[in-house]
Design a protein around this motif. Structure first.
Motif, PDB file in Angstrom:
ATOM      1  N   SER A 108       0.815  -1.224   0.000  1.00  0.00           N
ATOM      2  CA  SER A 108       0.000   0.000   0.000  1.00  0.00           C
ATOM      3  C   SER A 108       0.844   1.268   0.000  1.00  0.00           C
ATOM      4  O   SER A 108       0.363   2.320   0.363  1.00  0.00           O
ATOM      5  N   SER A 109       2.099   1.174  -0.403  1.00  0.00           N
ATOM      6  CA  SER A 109       2.964   2.351  -0.449  1.00  0.00           C
ATOM      7  C   SER A 109       3.498   2.534  -1.860  1.00  0.00           C
ATOM      8  O   SER A 109       3.583   1.581  -2.632  1.00  0.00           O
ATOM      9  N   SER A 110       3.869   3.767  -2.172  1.00  0.00           N
ATOM     10  CA  SER A 110       4.421   4.023  -3.501  1.00  0.00           C
ATOM     11  C   SER A 110       5.529   5.065  -3.432  1.00  0.00           C
ATOM     12  O   SER A 110       5.597   5.866  -2.503  1.00  0.00           O
ATOM     13  N   LEU A 111       6.390   5.035  -4.441  1.00  0.00           N
ATOM     14  CA  LEU A 111       7.484   5.987  -4.613  1.00  0.00           C
ATOM     15  C   LEU A 111       7.485   6.368  -6.080  1.00  0.00           C
ATOM     16  O   LEU A 111       7.545   5.493  -6.952  1.00  0.00           O
ATOM     17  N   ARG A 112       7.361   7.660  -6.367  1.00  0.00           N
ATOM     18  CA  ARG A 112       7.400   8.171  -7.739  1.00  0.00           C
ATOM     19  C   ARG A 112       8.430   9.295  -7.788  1.00  0.00           C
ATOM     20  O   ARG A 112       8.442  10.154  -6.910  1.00  0.00           O
ATOM     21  N   PHE A 113       9.261   9.290  -8.827  1.00  0.00           N
ATOM     22  CA  PHE A 113      10.218  10.391  -8.979  1.00  0.00           C
ATOM     23  C   PHE A 113      10.586  10.570 -10.435  1.00  0.00           C
ATOM     24  O   PHE A 113      10.457   9.647 -11.245  1.00  0.00           O
TER      25      PHE A 113
END
Length: 166
Positions: free
Chosen positions: A153-158
């Motif tokens: 349920s976690s995300s990382l966008r860059f």
């Protein structure tokens, strides 16, 4: 073909044009830390694309962590490999966001930097959208910053750009 600066007398060729025309392509970043606590994507959904025009590298990454993702432990700062080496480290080469989707209002801004010439690091850049302070989790992102990461349920966008090494 690697980029070569234009010089007097050079002719236009398909190879030279390809070296300055960005073509988006996939890459799989390698996720490590600055210490011994190695994370693992597990069944995360990882979309990483990059393009290079002359000496400028453009990139974007979207990661939805899966139920079998291992975030590492402790305070070993996260790093992810960049698609192309840079000539030097750099303080800011992009921006992004982190989010625990099981906790509404938890999206927080991050800055991306090159801690090494081919290693992205992630730095907290402000409070979350629910106006909660990041003081307890300020600094570089790791297994416990800005808080407990929730598998599935976690995300990382860059995304961003930087100068490539010659």
């Amino acid at each position: 073909m690697a980029y070569e600066p234009w010089q007097p007398g050079m002719t236009v060729t398909a190879g030279r044009l390809a070296s300055i025309s960005p073509t988006w392509q996939e890459w799989t970043p390698i996720w490590t830390t600055t210490g011994a606590s190695t994370p693992n994507f597990g069944n995360a959904s990882v979309s990483a694309r990059w393009a290079q025009s002359a000496l400028t590298v453009f990139y974007r990454v979207d990661i939805a962590f899966g139920t079998t993702t291992n975030f590492g432990s402790g305070t070993d700062n996260w790093q992810m490999s960049a698609p192309v080496a840079a000539p030097t480290t750099s303080g800011i080469v992009g921006f992004g966001e982190i989010q625990n989707t099981s906790s509404p209002g938890s999206r927080q801004p991050i800055r991306v930097r090159l801690g090494a010439t081919q290693q992205f690091q992630f730095e907290m850049a402000g409070g979350n959208i629910a106006a909660t302070s990041t003081t307890p989790g300020a600094g570089l992102i790791d297994a416990s910053t800005p808080g407990a990461w929730a598998a599935g349920s976690s995300s990382l966008r860059f995304w961003g750009s930087y100068e490539a090494a010659l």
